[in-house]
Motif scaffolding. Structure first.
Motif, PDB file in Angstrom:
ATOM      1  N   PRO A  37       0.959  -1.211  -0.201  1.00  0.00           N
ATOM      2  CA  PRO A  37       0.031   0.159   0.184  1.00  0.00           C
ATOM      3  C   PRO A  37       0.943   1.245   0.079  1.00  0.00           C
ATOM      4  CG  PRO A  37       0.088  -1.030   2.211  1.00  0.00           C
ATOM      5  CD  PRO A  37       0.780  -2.099   1.292  1.00  0.00           C
ATOM      6  N   ALA A  38       0.379   2.330  -0.690  1.00  0.00           N
ATOM      7  CA  ALA A  38       1.013   3.646  -0.534  1.00  0.00           C
ATOM      8  C   ALA A  38       0.927   4.277   0.732  1.00  0.00           C
ATOM      9  CB  ALA A  38       0.581   4.459  -1.774  1.00  0.00           C
ATOM     10  N   VAL A  39       1.845   4.825   1.048  1.00  0.00           N
ATOM     11  CA  VAL A  39       1.874   5.653   2.300  1.00  0.00           C
ATOM     12  C   VAL A  39       1.730   7.270   1.894  1.00  0.00           C
ATOM     13  CG1 VAL A  39       3.384   6.451   4.371  1.00  0.00           C
ATOM     14  CG2 VAL A  39       3.822   4.034   3.396  1.00  0.00           C
ATOM     15  N   VAL A  40       0.890   7.752   2.488  1.00  0.00           N
ATOM     16  CA  VAL A  40       0.373   9.240   2.099  1.00  0.00           C
ATOM     17  C   VAL A  40       0.786  10.040   3.504  1.00  0.00           C
ATOM     18  CG1 VAL A  40      -1.448  10.730   1.274  1.00  0.00           C
ATOM     19  CG2 VAL A  40      -1.351   8.383   0.553  1.00  0.00           C
ATOM     20  N   VAL A 224       3.085  14.199   0.408  1.00  0.00           N
ATOM     21  CA  VAL A 224       3.986  13.070  -0.088  1.00  0.00           C
ATOM     22  C   VAL A 224       3.594  11.849   0.168  1.00  0.00           C
ATOM     23  CG1 VAL A 224       6.279  12.033   0.834  1.00  0.00           C
ATOM     24  CG2 VAL A 224       5.812  14.580   1.354  1.00  0.00           C
ATOM     25  N   GLN A 225       3.604  11.174  -1.171  1.00  0.00           N
ATOM     26  CA  GLN A 225       3.200   9.853  -1.290  1.00  0.00           C
ATOM     27  C   GLN A 225       4.145   8.964  -1.904  1.00  0.00           C
ATOM     28  OE1 GLN A 225      -0.929   9.538  -2.810  1.00  0.00           O
ATOM     29  NE2 GLN A 225      -0.213   7.620  -4.317  1.00  0.00           N
ATOM     30  N   THR A 227       5.396   4.508  -2.205  1.00  0.00           N
ATOM     31  CA  THR A 227       5.066   3.015  -2.141  1.00  0.00           C
ATOM     32  C   THR A 227       6.591   2.512  -1.940  1.00  0.00           C
ATOM     33  OG1 THR A 227       3.175   3.000  -3.565  1.00  0.00           O
ATOM     34  CG2 THR A 227       4.247   0.796  -3.002  1.00  0.00           C
ATOM     35  N   PRO A 228       6.798   1.807  -0.717  1.00  0.00           N
ATOM     36  CA  PRO A 228       8.101   1.372  -0.640  1.00  0.00           C
ATOM     37  C   PRO A 228       8.661   0.372  -1.469  1.00  0.00           C
ATOM     38  CG  PRO A 228       6.911   1.227   1.383  1.00  0.00           C
ATOM     39  CD  PRO A 228       6.052   1.621   0.383  1.00  0.00           C
ATOM     40  N   ALA A 229       9.817   0.458  -2.353  1.00  0.00           N
ATOM     41  CA  ALA A 229      10.216  -0.174  -3.436  1.00  0.00           C
ATOM     42  C   ALA A 229      10.557  -1.702  -2.838  1.00  0.00           C
ATOM     43  CB  ALA A 229      11.465   0.257  -4.026  1.00  0.00           C
ATOM     44  N   SER A 230      10.102  -2.532  -3.559  1.00  0.00           N
ATOM     45  CA  SER A 230      10.342  -4.071  -3.129  1.00  0.00           C
ATOM     46  C   SER A 230      12.008  -4.347  -3.459  1.00  0.00           C
ATOM     47  CB  SER A 230       9.571  -5.208  -3.957  1.00  0.00           C
ATOM     48  OG  SER A 230       9.801  -4.914  -5.253  1.00  0.00           O
TER      49      SER A 230
END
Length: 230
Positions: A37-40, A224-225, A227-230
């Motif tokens: 999930p994206a962090v916002v 600031v949005q 998504t942690p890179a895998s």
């Protein structure tokens, strides 16, 4: 689950037998992982999430970050740079053999300029590869550095800008360079921090202090949005 049941001492085996029998055969299988999930958040909070660490550029070479690769759609003949130009065009260019682009227009938000030639546009890494190296990428595998250099998984990672302005910026961080158009500062600070958080990169002291000027002032509510890179 105990796989070699025969090697468990007798009394313990008898005690565990009912429990082991009740465990479904598939119980140990990991649950499938969906998209992260994206962090916002806001710039005011996001700056504090970037770890402050001294930088070290020892061993850096541009070739450590392989780009441009074949892009997300290798069958179209376009590399990452061309795919970003196509995605970000204000007016779409014509696409010829070998993904040759002609015509089209782009807006470089760093300096507010409209550009009408693909050759006059750089696709800039929001956090330049040299800065990424300083901030933790020196310890990555070559494959992860390549993924970083060609990252189309986040809109903030790669940005079309005028070649002139991108070369003026070079490898500098926000402590030493900001877009010449003041109206671009909040967006730039937000995308810089989003990229650092997406790739778990750090920041040095002067960089952090420069970002705090915006995070605690005119840009505190900038979204600031990431998504942690895998």
């Amino acid at each position: 689950m105990i796989k070699n049941f025969r090697r468990v001492p007798g009394t313990l085996a008898l005690a565990l037998a009912p429990l082991l029998a009740a465990v479904p055969a598939h119980a140990a299988a990991p649950a499938p992982q969906g998209p992260r999930p994206a962090v916002v958040t806001t710039l005011a909070d996001a700056v504090g999430l970037v770890k402050a660490v001294d930088e070290n550029r020892t061993g850096y070479t541009p070739s450590a970050f392989k780009h441009w690769t074949s892009g997300e759609l290798p069958s179209d003949g376009c590399d990452t740079r061309h795919e970003v130009l196509l995605a970000e065009a204000l007016t779409s260019p014509a696409v010829g053999a070998g993904c040759t682009l002609t015509g089209g227009t782009w807006v470089s938000y760093y300096d507010g300029q409209e550009v009408s030639s693909p050759d006059a546009v750089d696709v800039a890494h929001t956090v330049p590869p040299a800065e990424a190296w300083d901030s933790g990428a020196s310890g990555w595998t070559a494959a992860r550095r390549e993924a970083y250099a060609n990252d189309q998984g986040a809109a903030a990672s790669l940005t079309p800008v005028t070649a002139r302005t991108n070369r003026q910026r070079a490898d500098q961080d926000p402590a030493d360079w900001l877009p010449p158009v003041p109206e671009a500062h909040c967006r730039y600070a937000g995308e810089w921090v989003a990229t650092k958080l997406r790739w778990q990169l750090t920041a040095d002291k002067t960089e952090t202090e420069a970002l705090k000027v915006f995070a605690e002032g005119p840009c505190e509510d900038t979204v600031v949005q990431y998504t942690p890179a895998s």
